[in-house]
Design a protein around this motif. Sequence first.
Motif, short mmCIF file in Angstrom:
data_model
loop_
_atom_site.label_atom_id
_atom_site.label_comp_id
_atom_site.label_asym_id
_atom_site.label_seq_id
_atom_site.Cartn_x
_atom_site.Cartn_y
_atom_site.Cartn_z
N ILE A 59 0.74 -1.18 0.04
CA ILE A 59 -0.06 0.02 -0.09
C ILE A 59 0.80 1.26 0.09
O ILE A 59 0.43 2.28 -0.64
CB ILE A 59 -0.98 0.19 1.15
CG1 ILE A 59 -2.07 -1.13 1.00
CG2 ILE A 59 -1.74 1.23 1.39
CD1 ILE A 59 -2.87 -1.41 -0.05
N VAL A 60 2.04 1.23 0.71
CA VAL A 60 2.92 2.56 0.78
C VAL A 60 3.46 2.83 -1.11
O VAL A 60 3.47 3.91 -1.24
CB VAL A 60 4.09 2.18 1.50
CG1 VAL A 60 5.36 3.08 1.18
CG2 VAL A 60 3.89 2.13 2.87
N SER A 61 3.34 1.55 -1.67
CA SER A 61 3.84 1.74 -3.26
C SER A 61 3.22 2.50 -3.95
O SER A 61 3.24 3.27 -4.85
CB SER A 61 3.93 0.33 -3.65
OG SER A 61 2.65 -0.23 -4.03
N LEU A 62 1.52 2.48 -3.24
CA LEU A 62 0.55 3.56 -3.96
C LEU A 62 0.40 4.99 -3.52
O LEU A 62 -0.15 5.89 -4.14
CB LEU A 62 -0.82 2.91 -3.97
CG LEU A 62 -1.09 1.35 -4.15
CD1 LEU A 62 -2.44 0.75 -3.90
CD2 LEU A 62 -0.95 1.37 -5.61
N ASN A 63 1.27 5.04 -2.38
CA ASN A 63 1.55 6.53 -1.57
C ASN A 63 0.28 7.39 -1.57
O ASN A 63 -0.09 8.43 -2.07
CB ASN A 63 2.43 7.29 -2.62
CG ASN A 63 2.83 8.54 -1.79
OD1 ASN A 63 3.18 8.39 -0.58
ND2 ASN A 63 2.92 9.70 -2.70
N PRO A 64 -0.71 6.49 -0.86
CA PRO A 64 -2.09 7.35 -0.60
C PRO A 64 -1.79 8.23 0.49
O PRO A 64 -0.89 8.46 1.03
CB PRO A 64 -2.85 6.27 0.13
CG PRO A 64 -1.91 5.32 0.71
CD PRO A 64 -0.67 5.23 -0.20
N THR A 65 -2.68 9.24 0.64
CA THR A 65 -2.51 10.26 1.60
C THR A 65 -2.43 9.75 3.14
O THR A 65 -1.75 10.26 3.76
CB THR A 65 -3.73 11.29 1.45
OG1 THR A 65 -3.85 11.76 0.22
CG2 THR A 65 -3.50 12.35 2.60
#
Length: 250
Positions: A59-65
């Motif tokens: 999920i970090v790889s998607l860099n959500p807010t």
Amino acid sequence: EQYNAPHPNPENSYGATYGEHREFLELSVDDHKVLQDHCKSIGLEYSCSVWDTTSAKEIVSLNPTLIKVGSPSNQHWELQKVLRDEYTGEVHISTGMTTKEEIEKIVQFWEQGKGDAKNRVVLYNCTSGYPVPFEDVCLLDIRILQQKYAHRVKAIGFSGHHLGIAIDVAAYALGAEWVERHFTKDRTWKGTDHAASLEPAGLSKLMRDLEATHTALTYKAEDILDLEKAQRAKLKWGQYNKDILDKAKK
């Protein structure tokens, strides 16, 4: 071991083992990217809860807010180290089924991070149950979190698993800056979360009530507001009959 074990609640399971149940329900990183893109297209902020180190990295790889850490994972330091050291967004952490000593460990862990890590943390008051009866919501714990941690983390929030929406409004009035609720398309679907979730109509009503409360939580700009002046002249003793009272004093 747990992966190959029978699901503890077979009536809610989508497989013979917990692993099969998990494989049936889990989304791939590509699936999450599709959801993230869809959220962006309709003006919503995408986010996700992570329960293990692999999921955290994906999920970090998607860099959500923001990324959520649920109550079961709030003592999982390897997971949180990924979020603290390899990610720069907000991390929202629930404190259900967590002792006060364990909450302190969470905050200290983030205080030890480089830079301003602790000011990326939002701590949520929470009771872990599905659904939670009103007497176990314990809203006043929000004040304890505020007193101990408002100056040590970015914000204090409330994560609710209760029925209805009145409690959320009270949490906001007590100072919770974030309100988290589970939502579903159908509360009768199998699985423990659905019964404690809001359907679209309920979520819409919650947003309406929170926005109304936000608008109402202000101080009077002056003693007599403009909309009160006509009522004061018409209804208030000593105003509508001022001339008569003045004559009586002479």
